[in-house]
Design a protein around this motif. Structure first.
Motif, PDB file in Angstrom:
ATOM      1  N   ASP A   1     -63.797  31.635  -8.006  1.00 36.43           N
ATOM      2  CA  ASP A   1     -65.071  32.207  -8.419  1.00 36.43           C
ATOM      3  C   ASP A   1     -65.142  33.619  -7.854  1.00 36.43           C
ATOM      4  N   LYS A   2     -65.705  34.512  -8.631  1.00 40.40           N
ATOM      5  CA  LYS A   2     -65.911  35.883  -8.174  1.00 40.40           C
ATOM      6  C   LYS A   2     -67.397  36.160  -8.281  1.00 40.40           C
ATOM      7  N   ILE A   3     -68.078  36.071  -7.132  1.00 43.90           N
ATOM      8  CA  ILE A   3     -69.521  36.285  -7.121  1.00 43.90           C
ATOM      9  C   ILE A   3     -69.927  37.069  -5.874  1.00 43.90           C
ATOM     10  N   TYR A   4     -70.918  37.910  -6.051  1.00 45.38           N
ATOM     11  CA  TYR A   4     -71.490  38.685  -4.944  1.00 45.38           C
ATOM     12  C   TYR A   4     -70.440  39.428  -4.133  1.00 45.38           C
ATOM     13  N   GLY A   5     -69.454  39.999  -4.807  1.00 39.00           N
ATOM     14  CA  GLY A   5     -68.447  40.800  -4.135  1.00 39.00           C
ATOM     15  C   GLY A   5     -67.446  40.007  -3.320  1.00 39.00           C
ATOM     16  N   SER A   6     -67.295  38.722  -3.654  1.00 41.55           N
ATOM     17  CA  SER A   6     -66.340  37.868  -2.940  1.00 41.55           C
ATOM     18  C   SER A   6     -65.559  37.013  -3.926  1.00 41.55           C
ATOM     19  N   TYR A   7     -64.359  36.656  -3.508  1.00 39.31           N
ATOM     20  CA  TYR A   7     -63.615  35.618  -4.205  1.00 39.31           C
ATOM     21  C   TYR A   7     -63.802  34.346  -3.401  1.00 39.31           C
ATOM     22  N   SER A   8     -64.004  33.239  -4.107  1.00 42.56           N
ATOM     23  CA  SER A   8     -64.140  31.968  -3.407  1.00 42.56           C
ATOM     24  C   SER A   8     -63.505  30.852  -4.220  1.00 42.56           C
ATOM     25  N   PHE A   9     -63.080  29.844  -3.499  1.00 43.90           N
ATOM     26  CA  PHE A   9     -62.538  28.664  -4.150  1.00 43.90           C
ATOM     27  C   PHE A   9     -63.694  27.855  -4.709  1.00 43.90           C
ATOM     28  N   GLY A  10     -63.487  27.276  -5.889  1.00 40.21           N
ATOM     29  CA  GLY A  10     -64.524  26.475  -6.522  1.00 40.21           C
ATOM     30  C   GLY A  10     -64.780  25.168  -5.793  1.00 40.21           C
ATOM     31  N   HIS A  11     -63.801  24.721  -5.026  1.00 38.10           N
ATOM     32  CA  HIS A  11     -63.930  23.456  -4.298  1.00 38.10           C
ATOM     33  C   HIS A  11     -63.104  23.540  -3.026  1.00 38.10           C
ATOM     34  N   ASP A  12     -63.588  22.895  -1.982  1.00 39.40           N
ATOM     35  CA  ASP A  12     -62.879  22.961  -0.701  1.00 39.40           C
ATOM     36  C   ASP A  12     -61.485  22.342  -0.768  1.00 39.40           C
ATOM     37  N   ARG A  13     -61.282  21.392  -1.667  1.00 40.07           N
ATOM     38  CA  ARG A  13     -59.950  20.784  -1.814  1.00 40.07           C
ATOM     39  C   ARG A  13     -58.935  21.787  -2.361  1.00 40.07           C
ATOM     40  N   MET A  14     -59.409  22.714  -3.188  1.00 42.18           N
ATOM     41  CA  MET A  14     -58.519  23.748  -3.710  1.00 42.18           C
ATOM     42  C   MET A  14     -58.078  24.673  -2.576  1.00 42.18           C
ATOM     43  N   GLN A  15     -59.009  25.021  -1.695  1.00 40.41           N
ATOM     44  CA  GLN A  15     -58.669  25.857  -0.540  1.00 40.41           C
ATOM     45  C   GLN A  15     -57.691  25.122   0.365  1.00 40.41           C
ATOM     46  N   GLU A  16     -57.939  23.852   0.617  1.00 39.62           N
ATOM     47  CA  GLU A  16     -57.050  23.055   1.467  1.00 39.62           C
ATOM     48  C   GLU A  16     -55.650  22.967   0.870  1.00 39.62           C
ATOM     49  N   ALA A  17     -55.574  22.759  -0.439  1.00 40.09           N
ATOM     50  CA  ALA A  17     -54.261  22.657  -1.098  1.00 40.09           C
ATOM     51  C   ALA A  17     -53.497  23.976  -0.990  1.00 40.09           C
ATOM     52  N   ALA A  18     -54.179  25.085  -1.236  1.00 41.95           N
ATOM     53  CA  ALA A  18     -53.520  26.396  -1.138  1.00 41.95           C
ATOM     54  C   ALA A  18     -53.063  26.662   0.300  1.00 41.95           C
TER      55      ALA A  18
END
Length: 142
Positions: free
Chosen positions: A42-59
């Motif tokens: 997701d690209k919101i408010y000047g940040s990139y973020s993972f849509g779900h915490d599991r995606m961040q954990e996997a990466a």
């Protein structure tokens, strides 16, 4: 690009990532743009973020544990240069946190050890000035 972002947690400001990209002379913002266009980030408010915490954990877990500490250290050292140039407390906190996540196994010489101790002291003092005593404790404890 996703593993770079995962080292900063669930999200990171684009300005921070661009500063990192400049310091490392590596391009990963374009890949993040593609990932955002495909709905992976997701690209919101000047940040990139993972849509779900599991995606961040996997990466994050794709990287070998011994490599993770080196990446955190590398990113922290790159951001230290930005911190000195910009005098940005947020960047100081992020750089110091990355170095701390790198851990003692990433430190190769006494100069780095002294620099990290000084950064933790400075970040801890700044956190205390902001009345964020938990964060200050964490910096002082490293």
């Amino acid at each position: 690009a996703l593993s770079v972002l995962s080292c900063f947690g669930a999200s990171a400001k684009i300005t921070l990532l661009k500063a990192l990209e400049t310091q490392l002379a590596v391009s990963f913002i374009d890949s993040m743009e593609e990932a955002a266009a495909e709905g992976v980030l997701d690209k919101i408010y000047g940040s990139y973020s993972f849509g779900h915490d599991r995606m961040q954990e996997a990466a994050y877990n794709i990287m070998r544990p011994e490599d993770r500490c080196l990446f955190h250290f590398k990113y922290g050292m790159a951001l230290v240069a930005c911190t000195i140039e910009s005098n940005d407390d947020g960047m100081l906190f992020t750089a110091t946190n990355q170095l701390n996540l790198g851990g003692p196994q990433a430190i190769k010489d006494a100069q780095h050890s002294a620099l990290i101790a000084n950064l933790n002291f400075t970040a801890g003092k700044k956190a205390m000035e902001m009345s964020d005593f938990r964060t200050a404790y964490n910096f002082f404890d490293n």
